[in-house]
Design a protein around this motif. Structure first.
Motif, mmCIF file in Angstrom:
data_model
loop_
_atom_site.group_PDB
_atom_site.id
_atom_site.type_symbol
_atom_site.label_atom_id
_atom_site.label_comp_id
_atom_site.label_asym_id
_atom_site.label_seq_id
_atom_site.Cartn_x
_atom_site.Cartn_y
_atom_site.Cartn_z
ATOM 1 N N LEU A 1 6.884 -0.452 -3.665
ATOM 2 C CA LEU A 1 7.409 -0.310 -5.024
ATOM 3 C C LEU A 1 6.483 -0.918 -6.081
ATOM 4 C CD1 LEU A 1 11.145 -1.205 -4.330
ATOM 5 C CD2 LEU A 1 10.167 1.061 -4.726
ATOM 6 N N VAL A 2 5.884 -2.048 -5.766
ATOM 7 C CA VAL A 2 5.182 -2.832 -6.782
ATOM 8 C C VAL A 2 3.693 -2.498 -6.879
ATOM 9 C CG1 VAL A 2 4.524 -5.208 -7.356
ATOM 10 C CG2 VAL A 2 6.826 -4.710 -6.599
ATOM 11 N N ARG A 3 3.094 -2.028 -5.807
ATOM 12 C CA ARG A 3 1.634 -1.836 -5.774
ATOM 13 C C ARG A 3 1.127 -0.945 -6.908
ATOM 14 N NH1 ARG A 3 -2.492 1.204 -2.545
ATOM 15 N NH2 ARG A 3 -4.194 -0.286 -2.309
ATOM 16 N N ASN A 4 1.763 0.166 -7.128
ATOM 17 C CA ASN A 4 1.310 1.076 -8.185
ATOM 18 C C ASN A 4 1.666 0.567 -9.575
ATOM 19 O OD1 ASN A 4 0.078 2.880 -6.448
ATOM 20 N ND2 ASN A 4 1.982 3.989 -6.102
ATOM 21 N N MET A 5 2.805 -0.122 -9.695
ATOM 22 C CA MET A 5 3.181 -0.651 -11.009
ATOM 23 C C MET A 5 2.197 -1.724 -11.482
ATOM 24 S SD MET A 5 7.311 -0.904 -11.141
ATOM 25 C CE MET A 5 7.667 -1.492 -9.508
ATOM 26 N N GLN B 1 -14.454 -4.706 -4.084
ATOM 27 C CA GLN B 1 -13.481 -3.929 -4.846
ATOM 28 C C GLN B 1 -14.152 -3.218 -6.021
ATOM 29 O OE1 GLN B 1 -10.456 -3.130 -4.194
ATOM 30 N NE2 GLN B 1 -10.213 -4.498 -2.462
ATOM 31 N N GLU B 2 -13.708 -2.012 -6.282
ATOM 32 C CA GLU B 2 -14.258 -1.215 -7.371
ATOM 33 C C GLU B 2 -14.085 -1.913 -8.725
ATOM 34 O OE1 GLU B 2 -13.189 3.003 -9.451
ATOM 35 O OE2 GLU B 2 -13.099 2.912 -7.259
ATOM 36 N N SER B 3 -12.916 -2.552 -8.908
ATOM 37 C CA SER B 3 -12.657 -3.227 -10.182
ATOM 38 C C SER B 3 -13.554 -4.435 -10.389
ATOM 39 C CB SER B 3 -11.186 -3.653 -10.258
ATOM 40 O OG SER B 3 -10.879 -4.534 -9.197
ATOM 41 N N CYS B 4 -14.087 -4.993 -9.322
ATOM 42 C CA CYS B 4 -14.997 -6.140 -9.440
ATOM 43 C C CYS B 4 -16.448 -5.713 -9.571
ATOM 44 C CB CYS B 4 -14.840 -7.069 -8.236
ATOM 45 S SG CYS B 4 -13.273 -7.945 -8.217
ATOM 46 N N ASN B 5 -16.713 -4.424 -9.450
ATOM 47 C CA ASN B 5 -18.080 -3.917 -9.544
ATOM 48 C C ASN B 5 -18.338 -3.117 -10.814
ATOM 49 O OD1 ASN B 5 -18.994 -4.953 -7.081
ATOM 50 N ND2 ASN B 5 -18.042 -3.279 -5.970
ATOM 51 N N GLU B 6 -17.336 -3.052 -11.705
ATOM 52 C CA GLU B 6 -17.488 -2.239 -12.910
ATOM 53 C C GLU B 6 -18.552 -2.783 -13.852
ATOM 54 O OE1 GLU B 6 -13.569 -2.044 -14.532
ATOM 55 O OE2 GLU B 6 -12.937 -0.498 -13.123
ATOM 56 N N SER B 7 -18.661 -4.090 -13.937
ATOM 57 C CA SER B 7 -19.652 -4.705 -14.807
ATOM 58 C C SER B 7 -20.013 -6.075 -14.262
ATOM 59 C CB SER B 7 -19.107 -4.842 -16.238
ATOM 60 O OG SER B 7 -18.062 -5.792 -16.271
ATOM 61 N N GLN C 1 -0.797 -2.031 -10.180
ATOM 62 C CA GLN C 1 -2.097 -1.428 -9.957
ATOM 63 C C GLN C 1 -3.009 -2.326 -9.125
ATOM 64 O OE1 GLN C 1 -3.667 -0.132 -13.734
ATOM 65 N NE2 GLN C 1 -2.185 1.530 -13.878
ATOM 66 N N PHE C 2 -2.437 -2.816 -8.016
ATOM 67 C CA PHE C 2 -3.252 -3.549 -7.057
ATOM 68 C C PHE C 2 -4.325 -2.624 -6.521
ATOM 69 C CE2 PHE C 2 0.414 -6.556 -6.200
ATOM 70 C CZ PHE C 2 -0.255 -7.684 -6.656
ATOM 71 N N GLN C 3 -5.522 -3.159 -6.319
ATOM 72 C CA GLN C 3 -6.634 -2.377 -5.807
ATOM 73 C C GLN C 3 -6.907 -2.663 -4.334
ATOM 74 O OE1 GLN C 3 -8.219 -0.112 -7.915
ATOM 75 N NE2 GLN C 3 -6.530 -0.717 -9.249
ATOM 76 N N LEU D 1 -1.239 -16.725 -0.873
ATOM 77 C CA LEU D 1 -1.913 -16.418 -2.137
ATOM 78 C C LEU D 1 -3.411 -16.215 -1.912
ATOM 79 C CD1 LEU D 1 -1.320 -16.090 -5.159
ATOM 80 C CD2 LEU D 1 -1.851 -18.504 -5.436
ATOM 81 N N ASN D 2 -4.001 -17.008 -1.019
ATOM 82 C CA ASN D 2 -5.420 -16.829 -0.692
ATOM 83 C C ASN D 2 -5.670 -15.432 -0.125
ATOM 84 O OD1 ASN D 2 -5.887 -19.432 -1.490
ATOM 85 N ND2 ASN D 2 -6.513 -20.176 0.512
ATOM 86 N N ILE D 3 -4.787 -14.979 0.755
ATOM 87 C CA ILE D 3 -4.942 -13.651 1.355
ATOM 88 C C ILE D 3 -4.861 -12.572 0.287
ATOM 89 C CG2 ILE D 3 -3.829 -11.966 2.882
ATOM 90 C CD1 ILE D 3 -3.031 -14.402 4.654
ATOM 91 N N VAL D 4 -3.874 -12.664 -0.586
ATOM 92 C CA VAL D 4 -3.697 -11.645 -1.625
ATOM 93 C C VAL D 4 -4.863 -11.677 -2.625
ATOM 94 C CG1 VAL D 4 -2.221 -10.926 -3.543
ATOM 95 C CG2 VAL D 4 -1.197 -11.536 -1.358
ATOM 96 N N LEU D 5 -5.251 -12.871 -3.062
ATOM 97 C CA LEU D 5 -6.358 -12.973 -4.024
ATOM 98 C C LEU D 5 -7.675 -12.512 -3.412
ATOM 99 C CD1 LEU D 5 -5.603 -16.360 -5.828
ATOM 100 C CD2 LEU D 5 -5.346 -14.059 -6.746
ATOM 101 N N MET D 6 -7.918 -12.882 -2.164
ATOM 102 C CA MET D 6 -9.150 -12.463 -1.504
ATOM 103 C C MET D 6 -9.190 -10.942 -1.367
ATOM 104 S SD MET D 6 -10.630 -13.436 2.283
ATOM 105 C CE MET D 6 -9.436 -14.696 2.380
#
Length: 167
Positions: free
Chosen positions: A15-19, A110-116, A21-23, A98-103
């Motif tokens: 339910l929450v992943r798309n809301m 991750q694509e979002s970490c490679n944008e710039s 926008q977890f990558q 939290l470490n698992i989720v943040l990592m």
């Protein structure tokens, strides 16, 4: 309890992943939430075995769960906690979940970490601020499993000692 908690974690991130926008990888997110849930419920079971009645357990619950929030690095960066108190973070299941989720979410791959360059720097800073070692995913999962099993065994032994006194 364990299968129900696993299903709850799957439904939660479905339910929450798309809301949000977890990558990150879906199953790793589920495992992080599931591991945190089973370890936290084990801590609650231990509390229930130690105290005499439900009223005492309810009154003492904040003593167990407020430190989870404080030492997880969620509101206060871990490096801002005084050195003589930092050891407590290693007993908190929320820290490892939290470490698992943040990592998973802020990995360099991750694509979002490679944008710039700024995005990559921000992702690395989040992991660094929370003292997360990116190669230790299986260590965090193993620690959550050990907390689950260890706390249940301690709870069982406490309950066994109380039963001997009762009879």
């Amino acid at each position: 309890e364990v299968p129900i908690l696993f299903l709850q974690s799957i439904v939660e991130f479905t339910l929450v992943r798309n809301m949000i926008q977890f990558q990150g990888d879906f199953i790793v997110l589920v495992l992080g939430a599931f591991g945190t849930g089973v370890a936290s419920s084990s801590l609650a079971v231990l509390l229930g075995c130690v105290v005499g009645d439900v009223k005492q357990a309810t009154e003492m619950a904040p003593l167990l769960f407020v430190p989870q929030i404080l030492f997880a690095g969620f509101f206060i960066r871990t490096n801002l906690i005084p050195v003589y108190l930092r050891w407590a973070q290693y007993l908190c299941s929320l820290k490892y979940g939290l470490n698992i989720v943040l990592m998973n979410e802020f990995a360099a791959s991750q694509e979002s970490c490679n944008e710039s360059e700024d995005a990559a720097r921000n992702c690395a800073k989040i992991l660094d601020d929370n003292n997360i070692v990116t190669g230790d995913l299986w260590v965090y999962i193993a620690i959550l499993g050990a907390l689950f099993v260890g706390l249940r065994i301690i709870a069982m032994s406490v309950l066994a000692k109380k039963a001997v006194k009762f009879y």
